[in-house]
Design an enzyme around this catalytic site. Sequence first.
Site, PDB file in Angstrom:
ATOM      1  N   ARG A 180       0.800  -1.271  -0.038  1.00 58.64           N
ATOM      2  CA  ARG A 180       0.188  -0.031   0.077  1.00 58.64           C
ATOM      3  C   ARG A 180       0.853   1.226  -0.094  1.00 58.64           C
ATOM      4  NH1 ARG A 180      -2.393  -3.535  -1.213  1.00 58.64           N
ATOM      5  NH2 ARG A 180      -4.126  -4.504  -0.375  1.00 58.64           N
ATOM      6  N   SER A 230     -11.159  -1.808   3.725  1.00 62.44           N
ATOM      7  CA  SER A 230     -10.469  -2.128   4.809  1.00 62.44           C
ATOM      8  C   SER A 230      -9.982  -0.824   5.580  1.00 62.44           C
ATOM      9  CB  SER A 230      -9.359  -2.875   4.534  1.00 62.44           C
ATOM     10  OG  SER A 230      -9.693  -4.296   4.234  1.00 62.44           O
ATOM     11  N   GLU A 300      -5.412   2.656   6.484  1.00 62.06           N
ATOM     12  CA  GLU A 300      -4.961   2.467   4.904  1.00 62.06           C
ATOM     13  C   GLU A 300      -5.767   3.873   4.440  1.00 62.06           C
ATOM     14  OE1 GLU A 300      -5.382  -1.167   2.997  1.00 62.06           O
ATOM     15  OE2 GLU A 300      -6.186  -0.176   1.328  1.00 62.06           O
TER      16      GLU A 300
HETATM   17  C1  LIG Z   1     -16.256  -2.172  -0.791  1.00 63.66           C
HETATM   18  C2  LIG Z   1     -14.575  -1.613  -0.762  1.00 63.66           C
HETATM   19  C3  LIG Z   1     -13.651  -2.596  -1.244  1.00 63.66           C
HETATM   20  C4  LIG Z   1     -12.383  -2.423  -1.552  1.00 63.66           C
HETATM   21  N1  LIG Z   1     -11.640  -3.274  -1.834  1.00 63.66           N
HETATM   22  C5  LIG Z   1     -10.322  -3.132  -1.970  1.00 63.66           C
HETATM   23  C6  LIG Z   1      -9.078  -4.213  -2.095  1.00 63.66           C
HETATM   24  O1  LIG Z   1      -9.525  -5.233  -2.168  1.00 63.66           O
HETATM   25  N2  LIG Z   1      -7.849  -3.995  -2.286  1.00 63.66           N
HETATM   26  C7  LIG Z   1      -7.465  -2.596  -2.229  1.00 63.66           C
HETATM   27  O2  LIG Z   1      -6.221  -2.232  -2.145  1.00 63.66           O
HETATM   28  N3  LIG Z   1      -8.454  -1.508  -1.840  1.00 63.66           N
HETATM   29  C8  LIG Z   1      -9.669  -1.739  -1.766  1.00 63.66           C
HETATM   30  N4  LIG Z   1     -10.638  -0.840  -1.522  1.00 63.66           N
HETATM   31  C9  LIG Z   1      -9.961   0.875  -1.236  1.00 63.66           C
HETATM   32  C10 LIG Z   1      -9.998   1.398  -2.635  1.00 63.66           C
HETATM   33  O3  LIG Z   1     -10.945   1.095  -3.660  1.00 63.66           O
HETATM   34  C11 LIG Z   1      -8.515   1.152  -3.062  1.00 63.66           C
HETATM   35  O4  LIG Z   1      -7.462   1.558  -2.615  1.00 63.66           O
HETATM   36  C12 LIG Z   1      -8.412   1.971  -4.622  1.00 63.66           C
HETATM   37  O5  LIG Z   1      -7.378   1.672  -5.340  1.00 63.66           O
HETATM   38  C13 LIG Z   1      -8.706   3.393  -4.671  1.00 63.66           C
HETATM   39  O6  LIG Z   1      -9.018   4.103  -6.025  1.00 63.66           O
HETATM   40  P1  LIG Z   1      -9.581   5.278  -5.900  1.00 63.66           P
HETATM   41  O7  LIG Z   1      -9.441   5.828  -7.381  1.00 63.66           O
HETATM   42  O8  LIG Z   1     -10.792   5.275  -5.473  1.00 63.66           O
HETATM   43  O9  LIG Z   1      -8.807   6.598  -5.044  1.00 63.66           O
HETATM   44  P2  LIG Z   1      -9.035   7.492  -4.402  1.00 63.66           P
HETATM   45  O10 LIG Z   1      -9.952   6.943  -3.084  1.00 63.66           O
HETATM   46  O11 LIG Z   1      -9.834   8.538  -5.175  1.00 63.66           O
HETATM   47  O12 LIG Z   1      -7.829   8.117  -3.960  1.00 63.66           O
HETATM   48  C14 LIG Z   1      -6.869   7.462  -3.185  1.00 63.66           C
HETATM   49  C15 LIG Z   1      -5.603   8.295  -3.105  1.00 63.66           C
HETATM   50  O13 LIG Z   1      -4.830   8.224  -4.282  1.00 63.66           O
HETATM   51  C16 LIG Z   1      -4.586   9.353  -4.681  1.00 63.66           C
HETATM   52  N5  LIG Z   1      -5.013   9.391  -6.214  1.00 63.66           N
HETATM   53  C17 LIG Z   1      -5.988   9.062  -7.053  1.00 63.66           C
HETATM   54  N6  LIG Z   1      -5.885   9.270  -8.441  1.00 63.66           N
HETATM   55  C18 LIG Z   1      -4.608   9.773  -8.452  1.00 63.66           C
HETATM   56  C19 LIG Z   1      -3.942  10.127  -9.610  1.00 63.66           C
HETATM   57  N7  LIG Z   1      -4.464   9.999 -10.593  1.00 63.66           N
HETATM   58  N8  LIG Z   1      -2.757  10.733  -9.563  1.00 63.66           N
HETATM   59  C20 LIG Z   1      -2.181  10.836  -8.142  1.00 63.66           C
HETATM   60  N9  LIG Z   1      -2.824  10.435  -6.881  1.00 63.66           N
HETATM   61  C21 LIG Z   1      -3.973  10.111  -7.443  1.00 63.66           C
HETATM   62  C22 LIG Z   1      -5.743  10.417  -3.932  1.00 63.66           C
HETATM   63  O14 LIG Z   1      -5.051  11.597  -3.934  1.00 63.66           O
HETATM   64  C23 LIG Z   1      -5.812   9.406  -2.673  1.00 63.66           C
HETATM   65  O15 LIG Z   1      -4.793   9.912  -1.715  1.00 63.66           O
HETATM   66  C24 LIG Z   1     -11.786  -1.056  -1.482  1.00 63.66           C
HETATM   67  C25 LIG Z   1     -12.908   0.001  -0.953  1.00 63.66           C
HETATM   68  C26 LIG Z   1     -14.082  -0.228  -0.931  1.00 63.66           C
HETATM   69  C27 LIG Z   1     -15.236   0.636  -0.595  1.00 63.66           C
END
Ligand SMILES: Cc1cc2nc3c(=O)[nH]c(=O)nc-3n(C[C@H](O)[C@H](O)[C@H](O)COP(=O)(O)OP(=O)(O)OC[C@H]3O[C@@H](n4cnc5c(N)ncnc54)[C@H](O)[C@@H]3O)c2cc1C
Length: 307
Positions: A180, A230, A300
């Site tokens: 992560r 998580s 996380e």
């Molecule tokens: C039901 C559920 C299940 C999940 N299961 C998992 C799992 O199995 N494994 C896992 O790892 N995670 C899981 N997650 C967490 C999450 O979905 C992941 O971490 C996902 O990769 C985040 O992507 P996002 O686009 O939503 O990021 P965001 O929440 O939009 O951003 C997360 C971080 O990334 C940065 N960021 C986003 N896009 C960019 C960009 N283009 N350039 C620079 N920085 C950027 C943001 O500033 C922020 O700090 C889960 C979440 C939920 C709600």
Amino acid sequence: MTDYATLRPYLISQLERGELTFLADYPLSSLCTFRIGGPADFIVYPKTERALISLVEFVRSVGVRYNVFGNASNVLFDDPGYRGVVIFTSELKSVTISGENVTAGSGMSVTALSVAAYRASLSGLEFTYGIPGSVGGAVYMNAGAYGGEIKDVCISSRVYNPDTCEIEVYSGNEQRFGYRESVYMNSPLIILSSDFRLKESDPVEIDALMRKLMNQRIEKQPLDLPSAGSVFKRCEGYFTAKLIEDSGLKGMTVGGAQVSEKHAGFIVNKGGATASDVLRLIEHIRNVVYMNFGVNIQPEVRYIPAE
Ligand SMILES: Cc1cc2nc3c(=O)[nH]c(=O)nc-3n(C[C@H](O)[C@H](O)[C@H](O)COP(=O)(O)OP(=O)(O)OC[C@H]3O[C@@H](n4cnc5c(N)ncnc54)[C@H](O)[C@@H]3O)c2cc1C
């Protein structure tokens, strides 16, 4: 001092040119998976990489704070919202597939990307099926599940560096992926697109694995309630969710935030949860787990303060 006097006309002119869309004074709760967060001053959806870069250059030139998000599925927005500009990459969702190489825009959903890979008989992204994030968010977080991690398949990313005003490519070890973790954390770099190296494989097997992993998610995770997945990172030698469950915290509630009764690693929004409810619950969980097991668990989920 924040200069909205020039920001608003800039956004309107870019809107008129079809470069972006934006919302003003709009609740973040309706745009994130946790369903928590007050109003952001501006929420902007650039339509192209060029529009994103111009926007970032402009907001920096007028001293306005900004943050870039994908699908806001790993963030906890603040109760007073966000002072500045929240940028969503959701419009940057191109995909090109050439042999075993896949290039995806940062706003592309990783679940949709895994489906595109399956349709091209390419294996390697099955583990992302069901992760509700974008490519940029998944690369930033080095997202992982069921033994797979983004670092196993992401060979490079094109990023915009606002400090140098250059587009740069980070490949191999330069992305500094860890659990992560990535080079993009705590840096100004904005991921524009990422390249993945996959493997040709039998689509029947890819499909079977995707279905199996999705079923595990449905069985184990509280997908019927808003959350950010998580809340805590894995910790060396322990299952974090088990430490929380063995501390008797399953079902514990602060305001509208609850330690999920289905999966102790999740905090769910039972209705009307605030960021401060979630933060108080996180603090309580960390203290109790530390008292019981001497293990210092780390969040996380990324908390985004209002200012
Ligand atoms: C039901 C559920 C299940 C999940 N299961 C998992 C799992 O199995 N494994 C896992 O790892 N995670 C899981 N997650 C967490 C999450 O979905 C992941 O971490 C996902 O990769 C985040 O992507 P996002 O686009 O939503 O990021 P965001 O929440 O939009 O951003 C997360 C971080 O990334 C940065 N960021 C986003 N896009 C960019 C960009 N283009 N350039 C620079 N920085 C950027 C943001 O500033 C922020 O700090 C889960 C979440 C939920 C709600």
